[in-house]
Write a protein that holds these residues in place. Structure first.
Motif, PDB file in Angstrom:
ATOM      1  N   MET A  84       0.909  -1.199   0.135  1.00 15.01           N
ATOM      2  CA  MET A  84      -0.117  -0.055   0.075  1.00 15.01           C
ATOM      3  C   MET A  84       0.835   1.346   0.059  1.00 15.01           C
ATOM      4  SD  MET A  84      -3.160  -0.602  -0.137  1.00 15.01           S
ATOM      5  CE  MET A  84      -3.820   0.709   0.269  1.00 15.01           C
ATOM      6  N   LEU A  85       1.919   1.281   0.520  1.00  9.94           N
ATOM      7  CA  LEU A  85       2.884   2.383   0.601  1.00  9.94           C
ATOM      8  C   LEU A  85       4.042   2.514  -0.586  1.00  9.94           C
ATOM      9  CD1 LEU A  85       3.832   2.461   4.654  1.00  9.94           C
ATOM     10  CD2 LEU A  85       1.827   3.714   3.212  1.00  9.94           C
ATOM     11  N   ALA A  86       4.271   1.326  -1.335  1.00 12.31           N
ATOM     12  CA  ALA A  86       5.214   1.675  -2.205  1.00 12.31           C
ATOM     13  C   ALA A  86       4.674   1.161  -3.618  1.00 12.31           C
ATOM     14  CB  ALA A  86       6.417   0.515  -1.797  1.00 12.31           C
ATOM     15  N   PHE A  87       3.940   0.124  -3.629  1.00 15.67           N
ATOM     16  CA  PHE A  87       3.717  -0.242  -4.944  1.00 15.67           C
ATOM     17  C   PHE A  87       2.251   0.221  -5.348  1.00 15.67           C
ATOM     18  CE2 PHE A  87       0.589  -3.025  -7.557  1.00 15.67           C
ATOM     19  CZ  PHE A  87       1.350  -3.299  -8.683  1.00 15.67           C
ATOM     20  N   PHE A  88       1.213   0.265  -4.704  1.00 19.42           N
ATOM     21  CA  PHE A  88      -0.109   0.908  -4.938  1.00 19.42           C
ATOM     22  C   PHE A  88       0.112   2.350  -5.334  1.00 19.42           C
ATOM     23  CE2 PHE A  88      -3.885   3.377  -3.938  1.00 19.42           C
ATOM     24  CZ  PHE A  88      -4.747   2.823  -4.885  1.00 19.42           C
ATOM     25  N   PRO A  89       0.893   3.424  -4.729  1.00 24.82           N
ATOM     26  CA  PRO A  89       0.894   4.767  -5.043  1.00 24.82           C
ATOM     27  C   PRO A  89       1.463   4.974  -6.495  1.00 24.82           C
ATOM     28  CG  PRO A  89       1.646   4.493  -2.897  1.00 24.82           C
ATOM     29  CD  PRO A  89       1.331   3.162  -3.405  1.00 24.82           C
ATOM     30  N   VAL A  90       2.599   4.167  -6.896  1.00 26.09           N
ATOM     31  CA  VAL A  90       2.963   4.338  -8.068  1.00 26.09           C
ATOM     32  C   VAL A  90       2.259   3.714  -9.369  1.00 26.09           C
ATOM     33  CG1 VAL A  90       4.890   3.543  -9.597  1.00 26.09           C
ATOM     34  CG2 VAL A  90       5.427   4.134  -6.982  1.00 26.09           C
ATOM     35  N   ALA A  91       1.629   2.615  -8.948  1.00 25.25           N
ATOM     36  CA  ALA A  91       0.704   1.856  -9.894  1.00 25.25           C
ATOM     37  C   ALA A  91      -0.532   2.982 -10.031  1.00 25.25           C
ATOM     38  CB  ALA A  91       0.026   0.869  -9.278  1.00 25.25           C
ATOM     39  N   ALA A  92      -1.066   3.458  -9.176  1.00 27.23           N
ATOM     40  CA  ALA A  92      -2.418   4.227  -9.296  1.00 27.23           C
ATOM     41  C   ALA A  92      -1.927   5.380 -10.066  1.00 27.23           C
ATOM     42  CB  ALA A  92      -2.888   4.610  -7.833  1.00 27.23           C
ATOM     43  N   LEU A  93      -0.858   5.879  -9.735  1.00 33.67           N
ATOM     44  CA  LEU A  93      -0.167   7.286 -10.339  1.00 33.67           C
ATOM     45  C   LEU A  93      -0.031   6.923 -11.951  1.00 33.67           C
ATOM     46  CD1 LEU A  93       0.765  10.198 -10.498  1.00 33.67           C
ATOM     47  CD2 LEU A  93       3.059   9.282  -9.946  1.00 33.67           C
ATOM     48  N   ILE A  94       0.572   5.999 -12.305  1.00 36.11           N
ATOM     49  CA  ILE A  94       0.677   5.707 -13.700  1.00 36.11           C
ATOM     50  C   ILE A  94      -0.684   5.269 -14.557  1.00 36.11           C
ATOM     51  CG2 ILE A  94       1.907   3.842 -15.190  1.00 36.11           C
ATOM     52  CD1 ILE A  94       4.157   3.714 -13.289  1.00 36.11           C
ATOM     53  N   LEU A  95      -1.421   4.453 -13.754  1.00 32.85           N
ATOM     54  CA  LEU A  95      -2.806   4.123 -14.307  1.00 32.85           C
ATOM     55  C   LEU A  95      -3.682   5.218 -14.684  1.00 32.85           C
ATOM     56  CD1 LEU A  95      -3.802   0.783 -12.394  1.00 32.85           C
ATOM     57  CD2 LEU A  95      -3.174   0.919 -14.743  1.00 32.85           C
ATOM     58  N   LEU A  96      -3.816   6.282 -13.458  1.00 32.67           N
ATOM     59  CA  LEU A  96      -4.634   7.248 -13.539  1.00 32.67           C
ATOM     60  C   LEU A  96      -4.213   8.370 -14.537  1.00 32.67           C
ATOM     61  CD1 LEU A  96      -5.771   7.714  -9.820  1.00 32.67           C
ATOM     62  CD2 LEU A  96      -7.018   6.579 -12.019  1.00 32.67           C
ATOM     63  N   THR A  97      -2.806   8.936 -14.584  1.00 26.13           N
ATOM     64  CA  THR A  97      -2.331   9.766 -15.451  1.00 26.13           C
ATOM     65  C   THR A  97      -1.942   9.205 -16.814  1.00 26.13           C
ATOM     66  OG1 THR A  97      -0.191   9.617 -14.457  1.00 26.13           O
ATOM     67  CG2 THR A  97      -1.642  11.128 -13.372  1.00 26.13           C
ATOM     68  N   GLY A  98      -1.394   8.089 -16.804  1.00 26.80           N
ATOM     69  CA  GLY A  98      -0.814   7.429 -17.985  1.00 26.80           C
ATOM     70  C   GLY A  98       0.838   7.455 -17.841  1.00 26.80           C
ATOM     71  N   GLY A  99       1.459   7.999 -16.706  1.00 21.72           N
ATOM     72  CA  GLY A  99       2.925   7.887 -16.612  1.00 21.72           C
ATOM     73  C   GLY A  99       3.646   8.519 -17.788  1.00 21.72           C
ATOM     74  N   ASP A 100       5.020   8.183 -18.003  1.00 21.47           N
ATOM     75  CA  ASP A 100       5.815   8.675 -19.018  1.00 21.47           C
ATOM     76  C   ASP A 100       6.030  10.340 -18.477  1.00 21.47           C
ATOM     77  OD1 ASP A 100       7.594   9.154 -20.911  1.00 21.47           O
ATOM     78  OD2 ASP A 100       5.778   9.357 -22.286  1.00 21.47           O
ATOM     79  N   PHE A 101       6.453  10.355 -17.394  1.00 23.19           N
ATOM     80  CA  PHE A 101       6.559  11.954 -16.784  1.00 23.19           C
ATOM     81  C   PHE A 101       8.262  12.153 -17.209  1.00 23.19           C
ATOM     82  CE2 PHE A 101       3.291  10.442 -13.801  1.00 23.19           C
ATOM     83  CZ  PHE A 101       2.564  11.481 -13.773  1.00 23.19           C
ATOM     84  N   THR A 102       8.225  13.394 -17.466  1.00 25.69           N
ATOM     85  CA  THR A 102       9.682  14.108 -17.690  1.00 25.69           C
ATOM     86  C   THR A 102       9.875  15.087 -16.449  1.00 25.69           C
ATOM     87  OG1 THR A 102       8.432  15.823 -18.851  1.00 25.69           O
ATOM     88  CG2 THR A 102       9.217  13.808 -20.362  1.00 25.69           C
ATOM     89  N   TYR A 103      11.172  15.014 -16.174  1.00 24.81           N
ATOM     90  CA  TYR A 103      11.593  15.976 -15.187  1.00 24.81           C
ATOM     91  C   TYR A 103      12.507  17.121 -15.538  1.00 24.81           C
ATOM     92  CZ  TYR A 103       9.827  11.854 -12.722  1.00 24.81           C
ATOM     93  OH  TYR A 103       9.130  10.624 -12.469  1.00 24.81           O
ATOM     94  N   ALA A 104      12.354  18.382 -15.076  1.00 25.88           N
ATOM     95  CA  ALA A 104      13.296  19.262 -15.597  1.00 25.88           C
ATOM     96  C   ALA A 104      14.217  19.932 -14.526  1.00 25.88           C
ATOM     97  CB  ALA A 104      12.408  20.419 -16.375  1.00 25.88           C
ATOM     98  N   GLY A 105      13.882  19.986 -13.409  1.00 23.58           N
ATOM     99  CA  GLY A 105      14.614  20.307 -12.188  1.00 23.58           C
ATOM    100  C   GLY A 105      13.979  21.669 -11.853  1.00 23.58           C
ATOM    101  N   PHE A 106      14.537  22.513 -10.951  1.00 26.81           N
ATOM    102  CA  PHE A 106      14.181  23.628 -10.412  1.00 26.81           C
ATOM    103  C   PHE A 106      15.142  24.836 -10.115  1.00 26.81           C
ATOM    104  CE2 PHE A 106      11.311  20.256  -8.776  1.00 26.81           C
ATOM    105  CZ  PHE A 106      10.251  20.591  -9.112  1.00 26.81           C
ATOM    106  N   PHE A 107      15.947  24.622  -9.498  1.00 22.56           N
ATOM    107  CA  PHE A 107      16.752  25.861  -9.042  1.00 22.56           C
ATOM    108  C   PHE A 107      18.118  25.913  -9.691  1.00 22.56           C
ATOM    109  CE2 PHE A 107      16.940  22.272  -5.644  1.00 22.56           C
ATOM    110  CZ  PHE A 107      18.458  22.222  -5.683  1.00 22.56           C
ATOM    111  N   LEU A 108      18.819  24.786 -10.032  1.00 18.65           N
ATOM    112  CA  LEU A 108      20.412  25.020 -10.473  1.00 18.65           C
ATOM    113  C   LEU A 108      20.544  25.707 -11.797  1.00 18.65           C
ATOM    114  CD1 LEU A 108      21.872  21.404  -9.808  1.00 18.65           C
ATOM    115  CD2 LEU A 108      22.129  23.596  -8.582  1.00 18.65           C
ATOM    116  N   PRO A 109      21.518  26.599 -11.894  1.00 25.56           N
ATOM    117  CA  PRO A 109      21.677  27.315 -13.019  1.00 25.56           C
ATOM    118  C   PRO A 109      22.369  26.477 -14.075  1.00 25.56           C
ATOM    119  CG  PRO A 109      23.296  27.777 -11.252  1.00 25.56           C
ATOM    120  CD  PRO A 109      22.310  26.867 -10.798  1.00 25.56           C
ATOM    121  N   MET A 110      21.624  25.683 -14.782  1.00 30.59           N
ATOM    122  CA  MET A 110      22.137  24.876 -15.743  1.00 30.59           C
ATOM    123  C   MET A 110      20.952  24.516 -16.742  1.00 30.59           C
ATOM    124  SD  MET A 110      22.775  21.322 -13.615  1.00 30.59           S
ATOM    125  CE  MET A 110      23.234  20.345 -15.098  1.00 30.59           C
TER     126      MET A 110
END
Length: 448
Positions: free
Chosen positions: A142-168
């Motif tokens: 419930m704490l590890a597998f289900f949150p990830v599975a629910a996130l991928i199922l409901l949104t579709g997954g394939d997230f991209t990460y860009a970062g926040f604060f580093l000047p690069m």
């Protein structure tokens, strides 16, 4: 002549060789009549309250039955079936039922929501049933597998990460570098605080690093393309949104609340000060203000080009708000534990976290089960406030259906609110009954 009469005494002793059978109790003390005399009419005040309750039931129940059953419309294709009705318009509920559950989630993709509900049920039910084995494995699920599975199922997954604060340049490299920097800073800070408190600083730091490792694995899995169609959160709605907000808030508020309660009772001034400020700030602000600030004001303080999903902002606001109230509930349980429990744990040579996890917290959380569940119920009902920031939960999607001219009728709104009240009552009553069951099983009350 004298006559002497011998006194002949006859002594007859009766010894019963079997017990007398129990006499039947008075008919006025057993059965329905006996129960009513003992519980409803045992005294004059109880009699008055009973009669008052009967009068209230007489005022409420018959009209409700007439509206929902007797005068209700059961068949129809549009508003003409309910235009002249004086009861509930159930064809309208039938036409919008799946919208109440999924919102505007695309029809071909609703199997993903159903699968998410199923995965949640098969993980939650074994945890709620005390006789079921493999509790630790279920908790990890419930704490590890289900949150990830629910996130991928409901949104579709394939997230991209860009970062926040580093000047690069933006990209996944910047995100992972920032992730490592945050992990190092948090681990180092907790290591220093734990060492100052005399705890096992090395073990705590390793646990924090392991947590960040699991979080990194979750980020990586969420970035994989599973071939699912992307469904943006503005298309979510109905009971789906209500459950997502409620479950996330409940799951996040309890551990955060426990940490804040321990921090408020800490001997470290800086930890205690931070905990007090956090709790008093969030308790002093209405939830509707928190939601409004998270939706409108938060984007103004973020760097240019960085945005957060509206649902994610609501989830964070609800979780932090509920955790402040949860912290005070848990703190009440900690204060109810006698000093002897602390002294006994320290006499055994237990460290602070060992003492809390094995001795103090199990007793404290058991004592405050009613308060914890009460906070959960309040949080579940407060999810209706997300409508103010444009998220259509169950109540919001029901209200939005009133704009459909095909089902406009005098009783449409009454029927919709009745359905919403019934669904909320089922969930809240279920949590309440389970709380009572656990209280009796753990024997947390005082026996008479």
């Amino acid at each position: 002549m004298t006559m002497t009469h011998a006194d002949e005494s006859t002594s007859e002793a009766y010894v019963r060789d079997r017990m007398v059978e129990d006499a039947a109790p008075p008919s006025s003390s057993v059965g329905a009549i006996g129960w009513m005399r003992a519980n409803l009419f045992s005294s004059i005040p109880n009699t008055i309250l009973t009669l008052l309750g009967i009068y209230i039931v007489y005022l409420v129940v018959p009209p409700l039955i007439e509206f929902t059953l007797v005068n209700a419309v059961w068949e129809g294709e549009d508003r003409t079936a309910c235009a002249q009705a004086h009861g509930a318009c159930w064809p309208y509920v039938e036409a919008y039922f799946w919208t109440f559950i999924y919102g505007r989630y695309p029809d071909p993709e609703r199997w993903r929501v159903n699968l998410t509900f199923f995965l949640f049920a098969i993980g939650l039910v074994p945890l709620l049933v005390p006789q079921m084995p493999f509790k630790r494995e279920g908790l990890i699920y419930m704490l590890a597998f289900f949150p990830v599975a629910a996130l991928i199922l409901l949104t579709g997954g394939d997230f991209t990460y860009a970062g926040f604060f580093l000047p690069m340049p933006e990209g996944e490299l910047r995100f992972w570098i920032e992730f490592l920097l945050v992990a190092a800073a948090v681990t180092g800070g907790i290591y220093l605080l734990t060492r100052e408190a005399g705890g096992n600083a090395k073990g705590t730091a390793l646990s924090i690093l392991a947590g960040f490792g699991v979080l990194a694995a979750l980020f990586f899995v969420a970035s994989i393309d599973f071939g699912l169609v992307e469904v943006e959160t503005p298309l979510w709605g109905g009971l789906l949104v209500t459950l997502v907000i409620a479950v996330t808030g409940i799951a996040a508020s309890l551990p955060i609340g426990i940490a804040l309660a321990l921090g408020r009772r800490s001997n470290l001034p800086i930890v205690r000060l931070i905990s007090v400020i956090f709790i008093e700030f969030w308790r002093g602000v209405p939830l509707i203000t928190v939601l409004f600030m998270s939706s409108v004001m938060l984007p103004l303080f973020l760097p240019e080009g960085i945005t957060f999903d509206k649902l994610l902002r609501a989830l964070i606001g609800v979780a932090l708000f509920a955790s402040a109230y949860m912290a005070e509930v848990v703190r009440g349980g900690l204060q109810a534990i006698g000093k002897g429990q602390y002294e006994g744990a320290m006499a055994l040579g237990l460290r602070y976290w060992q003492m809390m996890s094995k001795i103090i917290l199990p007793q404290a959380l058991t004592l405050v089960i009613p308060g914890i569940v009460n906070t959960f119920i309040g949080l579940f009902k407060d999810t209706t406030l997300v409508l103010i920031i444009g998220l259509f939960d169950l109540l919001g999607i029901i209200q939005s259906s009133y704009t459909d001219p095909n089902w406009a009728s005098p009783t449409q709104s009454h029927t919709g609110y009745l359905v919403a009240a019934l669904i909320f009552w089922v969930f809240c009553f279920s949590m309440s009954r389970y709380s009572i069951y656990m209280e009796r099983r753990l024997d947390t009350g005082h026996k008479r």
